[in-house]
Design a protein around this motif. Sequence first.
Motif, PDB file in Angstrom:
ATOM      1  N   PHE A  51       0.831  -1.203   0.000  1.00  0.00           N
ATOM      2  CA  PHE A  51       0.000   0.000   0.000  1.00  0.00           C
ATOM      3  C   PHE A  51       0.867   1.256   0.000  1.00  0.00           C
ATOM      4  O   PHE A  51       0.635   2.185  -0.777  1.00  0.00           O
ATOM      5  N   ASN A  52       1.873   1.274   0.864  1.00  0.00           N
ATOM      6  CA  ASN A  52       2.764   2.438   0.929  1.00  0.00           C
ATOM      7  C   ASN A  52       3.502   2.653  -0.389  1.00  0.00           C
ATOM      8  O   ASN A  52       3.665   3.789  -0.846  1.00  0.00           O
ATOM      9  N   PHE A  53       3.944   1.575  -1.013  1.00  0.00           N
ATOM     10  CA  PHE A  53       4.629   1.689  -2.298  1.00  0.00           C
ATOM     11  C   PHE A  53       3.686   2.263  -3.356  1.00  0.00           C
ATOM     12  O   PHE A  53       4.056   3.163  -4.120  1.00  0.00           O
ATOM     13  N   LEU A  54       2.466   1.746  -3.404  1.00  0.00           N
ATOM     14  CA  LEU A  54       1.501   2.227  -4.394  1.00  0.00           C
ATOM     15  C   LEU A  54       1.176   3.704  -4.193  1.00  0.00           C
ATOM     16  O   LEU A  54       0.998   4.441  -5.154  1.00  0.00           O
ATOM     17  N   CYS A  55       1.099   4.130  -2.957  1.00  0.00           N
ATOM     18  CA  CYS A  55       0.719   5.517  -2.667  1.00  0.00           C
ATOM     19  C   CYS A  55       1.856   6.518  -2.805  1.00  0.00           C
ATOM     20  O   CYS A  55       1.622   7.668  -3.154  1.00  0.00           O
ATOM     21  N   HIS A  56       3.093   6.103  -2.543  1.00  0.00           N
ATOM     22  CA  HIS A  56       4.192   7.060  -2.478  1.00  0.00           C
ATOM     23  C   HIS A  56       5.135   7.041  -3.680  1.00  0.00           C
ATOM     24  O   HIS A  56       6.010   7.899  -3.782  1.00  0.00           O
ATOM     25  N   TYR A  57       4.986   6.088  -4.555  1.00  0.00           N
ATOM     26  CA  TYR A  57       5.878   5.999  -5.712  1.00  0.00           C
ATOM     27  C   TYR A  57       5.035   5.883  -6.976  1.00  0.00           C
ATOM     28  O   TYR A  57       3.844   6.139  -6.950  1.00  0.00           O
ATOM     29  N   ASN A  58       5.633   5.499  -8.066  1.00  0.00           N
ATOM     30  CA  ASN A  58       4.894   5.333  -9.313  1.00  0.00           C
ATOM     31  C   ASN A  58       4.165   4.002  -9.383  1.00  0.00           C
ATOM     32  O   ASN A  58       3.718   3.597 -10.442  1.00  0.00           O
ATOM     33  N   GLY A  59       4.057   3.314  -8.267  1.00  0.00           N
ATOM     34  CA  GLY A  59       3.423   2.005  -8.244  1.00  0.00           C
ATOM     35  C   GLY A  59       1.970   2.022  -8.673  1.00  0.00           C
ATOM     36  O   GLY A  59       1.496   1.110  -9.332  1.00  0.00           O
ATOM     37  N   LEU A  60       1.243   3.067  -8.327  1.00  0.00           N
ATOM     38  CA  LEU A  60      -0.175   3.127  -8.683  1.00  0.00           C
ATOM     39  C   LEU A  60      -0.367   3.241 -10.182  1.00  0.00           C
ATOM     40  O   LEU A  60      -1.202   2.549 -10.763  1.00  0.00           O
ATOM     41  N   SER A  61       0.428   4.074 -10.835  1.00  0.00           N
ATOM     42  CA  SER A  61       0.273   4.213 -12.284  1.00  0.00           C
ATOM     43  C   SER A  61       0.657   2.928 -13.009  1.00  0.00           C
ATOM     44  O   SER A  61       0.000   2.536 -13.969  1.00  0.00           O
ATOM     45  N   SER A  62       1.694   2.239 -12.553  1.00  0.00           N
ATOM     46  CA  SER A  62       2.056   0.979 -13.207  1.00  0.00           C
ATOM     47  C   SER A  62       1.011  -0.098 -12.924  1.00  0.00           C
ATOM     48  O   SER A  62       0.705  -0.913 -13.796  1.00  0.00           O
ATOM     49  N   ALA A  63       0.447  -0.106 -11.721  1.00  0.00           N
ATOM     50  CA  ALA A  63      -0.612  -1.073 -11.401  1.00  0.00           C
ATOM     51  C   ALA A  63      -1.850  -0.809 -12.258  1.00  0.00           C
ATOM     52  O   ALA A  63      -2.479  -1.748 -12.763  1.00  0.00           O
ATOM     53  N   LEU A  64      -2.195   0.448 -12.437  1.00  0.00           N
ATOM     54  CA  LEU A  64      -3.339   0.785 -13.296  1.00  0.00           C
ATOM     55  C   LEU A  64      -3.079   0.368 -14.738  1.00  0.00           C
ATOM     56  O   LEU A  64      -3.977  -0.143 -15.408  1.00  0.00           O
ATOM     57  N   ASN A  65      -1.868   0.559 -15.214  1.00  0.00           N
ATOM     58  CA  ASN A  65      -1.528   0.118 -16.572  1.00  0.00           C
ATOM     59  C   ASN A  65      -1.721  -1.384 -16.716  1.00  0.00           C
ATOM     60  O   ASN A  65      -2.254  -1.857 -17.722  1.00  0.00           O
ATOM     61  N   ARG A  66      -1.265  -2.154 -15.728  1.00  0.00           N
ATOM     62  CA  ARG A  66      -1.445  -3.613 -15.765  1.00  0.00           C
ATOM     63  C   ARG A  66      -2.926  -3.973 -15.805  1.00  0.00           C
ATOM     64  O   ARG A  66      -3.350  -4.875 -16.533  1.00  0.00           O
ATOM     65  N   LEU A  67      -3.729  -3.277 -15.000  1.00  0.00           N
ATOM     66  CA  LEU A  67      -5.167  -3.544 -14.967  1.00  0.00           C
ATOM     67  C   LEU A  67      -5.823  -3.209 -16.303  1.00  0.00           C
ATOM     68  O   LEU A  67      -6.667  -3.965 -16.800  1.00  0.00           O
ATOM     69  N   PHE A  68      -5.446  -2.087 -16.907  1.00  0.00           N
ATOM     70  CA  PHE A  68      -6.035  -1.702 -18.185  1.00  0.00           C
ATOM     71  C   PHE A  68      -5.646  -2.667 -19.303  1.00  0.00           C
ATOM     72  O   PHE A  68      -6.454  -2.985 -20.174  1.00  0.00           O
ATOM     73  N   ILE A  69      -4.415  -3.156 -19.272  1.00  0.00           N
ATOM     74  CA  ILE A  69      -3.992  -4.152 -20.269  1.00  0.00           C
ATOM     75  C   ILE A  69      -4.803  -5.435 -20.096  1.00  0.00           C
ATOM     76  O   ILE A  69      -5.273  -6.021 -21.069  1.00  0.00           O
ATOM     77  N   GLU A  70      -4.990  -5.870 -18.862  1.00  0.00           N
ATOM     78  CA  GLU A  70      -5.794  -7.072 -18.603  1.00  0.00           C
ATOM     79  C   GLU A  70      -7.238  -6.856 -19.033  1.00  0.00           C
ATOM     80  O   GLU A  70      -7.847  -7.723 -19.668  1.00  0.00           O
ATOM     81  N   LEU A  71      -7.800  -5.724 -18.718  1.00  0.00           N
ATOM     82  CA  LEU A  71      -9.175  -5.413 -19.103  1.00  0.00           C
ATOM     83  C   LEU A  71      -9.312  -5.399 -20.611  1.00  0.00           C
ATOM     84  O   LEU A  71     -10.256  -5.960 -21.172  1.00  0.00           O
ATOM     85  N   ASP A  72      -8.371  -4.777 -21.301  1.00  0.00           N
ATOM     86  CA  ASP A  72      -8.392  -4.713 -22.759  1.00  0.00           C
ATOM     87  C   ASP A  72      -8.341  -6.099 -23.375  1.00  0.00           C
ATOM     88  O   ASP A  72      -9.049  -6.400 -24.336  1.00  0.00           O
ATOM     89  N   SER A  73      -7.506  -6.980 -22.821  1.00  0.00           N
ATOM     90  CA  SER A  73      -7.395  -8.336 -23.378  1.00  0.00           C
ATOM     91  C   SER A  73      -8.670  -9.151 -23.144  1.00  0.00           C
ATOM     92  O   SER A  73      -8.998 -10.016 -23.928  1.00  0.00           O
TER      93      SER A  73
END
Length: 76
Positions: A51-73
């Motif tokens: 949680f701390n990594f996602l909130c304080h670094y670029n982790g959230l944007s990379s996690a969202l990218n992974r989710l959007f790629i999965e959703l698209d597929s």
Amino acid sequence: MKIELREYKLSNINEDEKFSIVIYLKTDLEDIELDYLGKPTSDKDKLEESFNFLCHYNGLSSALNRLFIELDSRIK
């Protein structure tokens, strides 16, 4: 619509607890869960660390990218 970091308890055999940490995304089309760590963990603090990594670094944007790629597929 909604994004969550979730922790699931997988086992409790011989005091060796295992947890899975996933990212959940709810859209108007469907719900998606992706394994965040890629493997189960026995570290009880891993959810808070993730949680701390996602909130304080670029982790959230990379996690969202992974989710959007999965959703698209799944949509194609």
